[in-house]
Design a protein around this motif. Structure first.
Motif, short mmCIF file in Angstrom:
data_model
loop_
_atom_site.label_atom_id
_atom_site.label_comp_id
_atom_site.label_asym_id
_atom_site.label_seq_id
_atom_site.Cartn_x
_atom_site.Cartn_y
_atom_site.Cartn_z
N SER A 66 12.04 -3.76 -5.63
CA SER A 66 12.10 -4.85 -5.11
C SER A 66 10.44 -5.09 -4.64
O SER A 66 9.59 -5.99 -4.89
N LEU A 67 9.66 -4.05 -4.33
CA LEU A 67 8.19 -3.91 -4.19
C LEU A 67 7.49 -4.56 -5.48
O LEU A 67 6.42 -5.33 -5.42
N ALA A 68 7.90 -3.80 -6.74
CA ALA A 68 7.25 -4.24 -7.87
C ALA A 68 7.48 -5.66 -8.39
O ALA A 68 6.20 -6.44 -8.62
N GLU A 69 8.74 -6.16 -8.03
CA GLU A 69 8.81 -7.35 -8.28
C GLU A 69 8.11 -8.36 -7.56
O GLU A 69 7.53 -9.52 -7.68
N GLY A 70 7.95 -8.38 -6.02
CA GLY A 70 7.25 -9.02 -5.28
C GLY A 70 5.60 -9.00 -5.31
O GLY A 70 5.13 -10.06 -5.20
N LEU A 71 5.05 -7.97 -5.90
CA LEU A 71 3.80 -7.78 -6.23
C LEU A 71 3.26 -8.03 -7.69
O LEU A 71 2.37 -8.22 -8.04
N ASP A 72 4.36 -8.53 -8.39
CA ASP A 72 4.18 -8.35 -9.93
C ASP A 72 3.41 -7.32 -10.78
O ASP A 72 2.38 -7.63 -11.05
N ALA A 73 3.97 -6.04 -10.19
CA ALA A 73 3.08 -4.81 -10.44
C ALA A 73 4.08 -3.97 -11.13
O ALA A 73 5.40 -4.03 -11.04
N VAL A 74 3.54 -2.96 -11.66
CA VAL A 74 4.19 -1.72 -12.13
C VAL A 74 4.24 -0.81 -11.10
O VAL A 74 3.20 -0.36 -10.53
N VAL A 75 5.47 -0.19 -10.76
CA VAL A 75 5.50 0.99 -9.81
C VAL A 75 6.31 1.90 -10.29
O VAL A 75 7.07 2.03 -10.65
N ARG A 76 5.56 3.16 -10.67
CA ARG A 76 5.85 4.28 -11.09
C ARG A 76 6.01 5.49 -10.07
O ARG A 76 5.35 5.83 -9.49
N THR A 77 7.53 5.77 -9.76
CA THR A 77 7.87 6.44 -8.75
C THR A 77 8.36 8.00 -9.03
O THR A 77 8.31 8.18 -10.19
N HIS A 78 8.25 8.86 -8.36
CA HIS A 78 8.40 10.24 -8.52
C HIS A 78 7.59 10.76 -9.82
O HIS A 78 7.82 11.47 -10.78
N THR A 79 6.24 10.35 -9.77
CA THR A 79 5.20 10.60 -10.91
C THR A 79 4.09 11.15 -10.18
O THR A 79 3.63 10.52 -9.46
N ARG A 80 3.75 12.40 -10.65
CA ARG A 80 2.71 13.08 -10.23
C ARG A 80 1.37 13.09 -11.12
O ARG A 80 1.59 13.71 -12.31
N VAL A 81 0.19 12.51 -10.82
CA VAL A 81 -0.89 12.78 -11.84
C VAL A 81 -1.47 13.89 -11.46
O VAL A 81 -1.61 14.58 -10.39
N THR A 82 -1.83 14.59 -12.62
CA THR A 82 -2.14 16.19 -12.60
C THR A 82 -3.79 16.11 -12.85
O THR A 82 -4.35 17.17 -12.37
N ALA A 83 -4.60 15.18 -13.37
CA ALA A 83 -5.64 15.14 -13.39
C ALA A 83 -6.51 13.84 -13.72
O ALA A 83 -5.83 12.82 -14.22
N ILE A 84 -7.59 13.58 -13.34
CA ILE A 84 -8.47 12.39 -13.52
C ILE A 84 -9.61 12.64 -14.37
O ILE A 84 -10.54 13.67 -14.17
N ASP A 85 -9.75 11.95 -15.50
CA ASP A 85 -10.84 12.07 -16.29
C ASP A 85 -11.85 10.78 -16.23
O ASP A 85 -11.75 9.93 -16.86
N PRO A 86 -12.80 10.89 -15.53
CA PRO A 86 -13.83 9.81 -15.34
C PRO A 86 -14.38 9.41 -16.51
O PRO A 86 -14.87 8.26 -16.50
N LEU A 87 -14.67 10.39 -17.32
CA LEU A 87 -15.67 9.86 -18.62
C LEU A 87 -14.91 9.02 -19.56
O LEU A 87 -15.32 7.98 -20.08
N THR A 88 -13.28 9.40 -19.74
CA THR A 88 -12.46 8.55 -20.79
C THR A 88 -11.80 7.78 -19.81
O THR A 88 -11.01 6.81 -20.59
#
Length: 386
Positions: A66-88
């Protein structure tokens, strides 16, 4: 086309920002990524639910779909980001690589436990910092066919709010902390003593001036050994010893961080272009204010910046309302150590004004009937971040 916006975290900061951005830009692609269930709920309600008998489902205003629908956004749950690459400008999610246009870190803060929880006791020793934590603790309480006996480690804001909430919900509570009185970071000792008296009168046992030396299984109960050698018994333990900003991901990506959070300027921009930080994880111009009003101000300002109107954030003189109905407490903690406190009152109705060496008020604390002065005093108190 506007660059896609990716927000890490669906707590109050992440969701507030997404709402604010969507209100200003109906078309921008928005993705929210969260390691938990992604449900939309009011975090302050976590420490009032037991008194009201609220199961976890009652705290949820909208599920992730419902949150995704209300925001017209993609909501990815139970998903863990392991790294950020600012260059790419990419995120690593396991073996997946996900590009981002602009990135906002709204990863919040994690409970800072002063000791390692023994694996054998993991189902009986808890921290509560989000709805999933509440679910686990609620289930543990429900497993007892009688009121549970809960030992709370820590007498700061979170510890005191849960002590009040749990005793109002019919459970037995023991509060253990090294400080002489509760809320020592917010209240001078006279006011802390008034709260302590109110807690004791309600049946909360206080072990102030004490630390936990050992935690073991003692048959059906947990055995808590204090630093004076005494042993207390409890069914469950709730650790409430403060929060630490979740900075590991940012630090690994080369962003400027410190113990107080990810460093940002007044526009919430980090040291890496295109990456911002918001909420409990952010140290804005030297200030980390882990409260609702600064978070809301940050979300509003950052949404304006991200939609083409660069807007610096400012924080007003916003008092903290502590949810302890046994004795109402309001505090505006001074940013510097006061030269002295001017304290007036009697019984449990106290007002304490923190003053600098020139007699200028730099903060205040109020209890009982004196909390009605909060608006009057806030009007003349210095802003947290002008």
């Amino acid at each position: 086309m506007t660059a896609p916006l990716t927000i890490l975290g669906t707590g109050m900061a992440g969701i507030q920002l997404a709402r604010q951005v969507r209100a200003r830009d109906a078309a921008r692609p928005i993705t929210l990524i969260t390691a938990d269930s992604g449900d939309d709920y009011s975090k302050p309600m976590l420490s009032t639910g037991f008194a009201k008998g609220l199961p976890p489902a009652r705290l949820v205003s909208r599920d992730a779909l419902s949150l995704a629908e209300g925001l017209d956004a993609v909501v990815r749950t139970h998903t863990r980001v392991t790294a950020i690459d600012p260059l790419t400008k990419c995120l690593d999610i396991g073996t997946e690589t996900l590009p981002y246009g602009e990135l906002v870190l709204a990863t919040g803060a994690a409970p800072a436990a002063p000791f390692a929880i023994p694996p054998a006791l993991a189902e009986r020793v808890f921290t509560i910092n989000d709805l999933d934590d509440y679910r686990a603790f609620h289930a543990a309480l429900e497993a007892f066919e009688r009121p549970a006996r809960v030992a709370i480690i820590g007498s700061g804001l979170v510890g005191c709010e849960y002590a009040n909430d749990l005793v109002a919900g019919g459970h037995g509570v023991t509060l253990i902390a090294p400080e002489p009185t509760p809320l020592a970071r917010l209240l001078p000792e006279t006011l802390g003593a008034a709260l302590q008296d109110a807690f004791r009168e309600a049946g909360i046992a206080l072990e102030t001036g004490r630390t936990l030396a050992a935690l073991d299984e003692g048959g059906e109960q947990l055995a808590l050994t204090l630093d004076d050698g005494r042993t207390l018994e409890a069914d469950l333990v709730l650790v409430a010893t403060g929060l630490s900003p979740r900075t590991a991901l940012a630090e690994a990506a080369g962003l400027a961080v410190g113990p107080e959070g990810v460093h940002t300027d007044r526009y919430l921009a980090t040291s890496q272009p295109g990456i911002y930080a918001l909420g409990d994880v952010a140290c804005v111009d030297g200030i980390n204010a882990m409260y609702v009003q600064p978070l809301q101000a940050g979300a509003k300002a950052l949404a304006a910046t991200l939609t083409g109107t660069p807007t610096p954030v400012s924080y007003g003189p916003w008092p903290i309302l502590v949810k302890t109905p046994l004795l109402p407490v309001v505090a505006l903690p001074p940013r510097q150590v006061p030269a002295h406190w001017r304290i007036e009152g009697e019984g449990r109705d106290w007002s304490a004004l923190a003053e600098d060496e020139n007699g200028r008020m730099i903060g205040f604390a109020l209890t009982g009937a004196c909390v009605r002065r909060k608006v009057e005093l806030a009007r003349v108190a210095p802003a947290l971040l002008i």
